[in-house]
Design an enzyme around this catalytic site. Structure first.
Site, PDB file in Angstrom:
ATOM      1  N   ASN A  22       0.852  -1.185   0.000  1.00  0.00           N
ATOM      2  CA  ASN A  22       0.000   0.000   0.000  1.00  0.00           C
ATOM      3  C   ASN A  22       0.898   1.249   0.000  1.00  0.00           C
ATOM      4  OD1 ASN A  22      -1.448   2.278   1.037  1.00  0.00           O
ATOM      5  ND2 ASN A  22      -3.071   0.903   1.707  1.00  0.00           N
ATOM      6  N   ARG A  73      -6.517  13.103   1.163  1.00  0.00           N
ATOM      7  CA  ARG A  73      -5.390  13.494   2.030  1.00  0.00           C
ATOM      8  C   ARG A  73      -4.060  12.902   1.560  1.00  0.00           C
ATOM      9  NH1 ARG A  73      -6.975  10.124   7.429  1.00  0.00           N
ATOM     10  NH2 ARG A  73      -8.944  11.168   7.066  1.00  0.00           N
ATOM     11  N   HIS A 120      -5.498   3.837  -1.830  1.00  0.00           N
ATOM     12  CA  HIS A 120      -6.784   4.242  -1.250  1.00  0.00           C
ATOM     13  C   HIS A 120      -6.982   5.721  -1.564  1.00  0.00           C
ATOM     14  CE1 HIS A 120      -9.400   4.415   2.704  1.00  0.00           C
ATOM     15  NE2 HIS A 120     -10.043   4.860   1.634  1.00  0.00           N
ATOM     16  N   GLU A 129      -8.698   0.698  -2.997  1.00  0.00           N
ATOM     17  CA  GLU A 129      -9.588   0.763  -1.833  1.00  0.00           C
ATOM     18  C   GLU A 129     -10.411   2.032  -1.911  1.00  0.00           C
ATOM     19  OE1 GLU A 129      -7.016   0.969   1.500  1.00  0.00           O
ATOM     20  OE2 GLU A 129      -6.261  -1.048   1.250  1.00  0.00           O
ATOM     21  N   THR A 185      -8.393   3.702   8.528  1.00  0.00           N
ATOM     22  CA  THR A 185      -9.656   2.952   8.487  1.00  0.00           C
ATOM     23  C   THR A 185      -9.789   2.150   9.777  1.00  0.00           C
ATOM     24  OG1 THR A 185      -9.238   2.788   6.134  1.00  0.00           O
ATOM     25  CG2 THR A 185     -11.061   1.492   6.993  1.00  0.00           C
ATOM     26  N   HIS A 234      -4.048  -4.407   7.684  1.00  0.00           N
ATOM     27  CA  HIS A 234      -4.181  -3.248   8.562  1.00  0.00           C
ATOM     28  C   HIS A 234      -3.356  -3.432   9.829  1.00  0.00           C
ATOM     29  CE1 HIS A 234      -5.592   0.351  10.492  1.00  0.00           C
ATOM     30  NE2 HIS A 234      -6.059   0.695   9.319  1.00  0.00           N
ATOM     31  N   GLU A 242     -11.497  -8.883   2.817  1.00  0.00           N
ATOM     32  CA  GLU A 242     -10.211  -8.611   3.464  1.00  0.00           C
ATOM     33  C   GLU A 242     -10.506  -8.486   4.948  1.00  0.00           C
ATOM     34  OE1 GLU A 242      -7.454  -5.846   1.710  1.00  0.00           O
ATOM     35  OE2 GLU A 242      -6.682  -5.260   3.692  1.00  0.00           O
ATOM     36  N   HIS A 285       1.042   6.159   1.846  1.00  0.00           N
ATOM     37  CA  HIS A 285       1.823   7.076   2.682  1.00  0.00           C
ATOM     38  C   HIS A 285       3.055   7.635   1.978  1.00  0.00           C
ATOM     39  CE1 HIS A 285      -1.106   6.706   5.654  1.00  0.00           C
ATOM     40  NE2 HIS A 285      -0.925   5.408   5.826  1.00  0.00           N
ATOM     41  N   ARG A 345      -9.001   8.570  -0.698  1.00  0.00           N
ATOM     42  CA  ARG A 345      -9.986   8.943   0.325  1.00  0.00           C
ATOM     43  C   ARG A 345     -10.804  10.130  -0.160  1.00  0.00           C
ATOM     44  NH1 ARG A 345      -8.604   6.495   5.586  1.00  0.00           N
ATOM     45  NH2 ARG A 345     -10.319   7.752   6.374  1.00  0.00           N
TER      46      ARG A 345
HETATM   47  N1  PXP Z   1      -6.056  -2.863   3.951  1.00  0.00           N
HETATM   48  C1  PXP Z   1      -7.007  -1.898   3.965  1.00  0.00           C
HETATM   49  C2  PXP Z   1      -8.375  -2.237   3.468  1.00  0.00           C
HETATM   50  C3  PXP Z   1      -6.716  -0.598   4.418  1.00  0.00           C
HETATM   51  O1  PXP Z   1      -7.680   0.352   4.430  1.00  0.00           O
HETATM   52  C4  PXP Z   1      -5.399  -0.300   4.816  1.00  0.00           C
HETATM   53  C5  PXP Z   1      -5.051   1.095   5.245  1.00  0.00           C
HETATM   54  O2  PXP Z   1      -5.242   1.965   4.187  1.00  0.00           O
HETATM   55  C6  PXP Z   1      -4.440  -1.329   4.756  1.00  0.00           C
HETATM   56  C7  PXP Z   1      -4.803  -2.601   4.339  1.00  0.00           C
HETATM   57  C8  PXP Z   1      -3.012  -1.089   5.128  1.00  0.00           C
HETATM   58  O3  PXP Z   1      -2.902  -0.796   6.487  1.00  0.00           O
HETATM   59  P1  PXP Z   1      -1.509  -0.328   7.074  1.00  0.00           P
HETATM   60  O4  PXP Z   1      -1.164   0.965   6.424  1.00  0.00           O
HETATM   61  O5  PXP Z   1      -1.785  -0.206   8.541  1.00  0.00           O
HETATM   62  O6  PXP Z   1      -0.520  -1.414   6.740  1.00  0.00           O
END
Ligand code: PXP
Length: 247
Positions: free
Chosen positions: A7, A49, A43, A70, A101, A190, A151, A10, A45
């Site tokens: 992901n 952001r 993702h 996402e 989330t 997550h 998920e 960030h 949003r």
């Molecule tokens: N899976 C989903 C559905 C999420 O919303 C997120 C956070 O955007 C993640 C995985 C990844 O989470 P993390 O950034 O805590 O690894």
């Protein structure tokens, strides 16, 4: 073998801190693929952001693997997804004031809103996953919605303190087994990091782990390549250990 969805939200968070051009999420995505990512997770949003619409427009056609997009179940996002046509869509709950989330989607309560969205996207060839807590009622509702995947939200496990860790792993394991028995592809994610990923990667039937914050955070010190390769190695090792014949 469990797949790793990296992901890259960030990476965009850091760029948005100055609203400039670096670091570039497209470059992060392409390098992540080179370093072992099996999918790129993004993702967008509602408050934009981190990832911007133009990021996903650029990233989608450039990927060699696949995009896992996402988004919240709102018309604006469903339209963007339809424009981008990612291979995977993960529907998530979203509240503007949350830092991340914070819980799973309530598929039971929102069944009449979520099911048409699932049908609409899957009829266009996208595979839809619902981001839910490890809960049997939610899994049953996901099955009834027609979604091909779920998920499992691993946040409760990630935040569990000593006494509760095993219980949370067990919940995720049982939810995974139940989901797979119902014909679903089961992913998880997550709050996973280098310390806690192995126990989840050792659950045999999980298809994919989506991990973002910890990889980006550790890349600051060890670099993007090592951050991804180390995470992938931990996942593969945990999986191989579960496959070893018991003596
Ligand atoms: N899976 C989903 C559905 C999420 O919303 C997120 C956070 O955007 C993640 C995985 C990844 O989470 P993390 O950034 O805590 O690894």
């Amino acid at each position: 073998m469990i797949e790793l969805g990296v992901n890259i939200d960030h990476v965009a968070t850091i760029r948005q801190a100055r609203r400039g051009h670096e670091p570039d999420p497209l470059q992060a995505a392409l390098l992540a693929e080179q370093f072992g990512a099996d999918a790129i997770t993004v993702h967008v949003r509602e408050d934009r952001r981190h990832m911007q619409d133009d990021d996903v427009r650029k990233i989608r056609p450039a990927l060699m693997t696949r995009m896992n997009f996402e988004c919240a179940v709102v018309e604006e996002m469903l339209r963007l997804v339809e424009e981008i046509q990612p291979q995977d869509v993960c529907l998530v709950p979203e509240r503007r004031e949350e830092v991340t989330t914070e819980g799973g989607l309530d598929v039971v309560g929102g069944f009449h809103l979520i099911t048409p969205a699932v049908q609409r996207l899957q009829s266009q060839g996208m595979r839809v996953s619902l981001f839910i807590d490890a809960d049997k009622d939610q899994i049953n509702a996901a099955v009834n919605s027609g979604a091909k995947a779920i998920e499992i939200h691993t946040g409760r496990y990630a935040h569990a303190t000593d006494g509760n860790v095993e219980r949370e792993i067990d919940r995720i394991r049982r939810a995974t087994e139940f989901g797979v028995s119902q014909g679903l592809r089961v992913n998880a994610g997550h709050g996973l990091n280098y310390q806690n990923v192995s126990a989840i990667a050792a659950i045999q039937d999980i298809s994919e782990l989506n991990i973002g914050h910890s990889i980006v955070a550790n890349a600051v010190f060890m670099g993007w390549e090592k951050a991804i390769k180390t995470m992938k190695e931990l996942i593969v090792t945990a999986q191989l250990q579960t496959l070893r014949p018991r003596g």
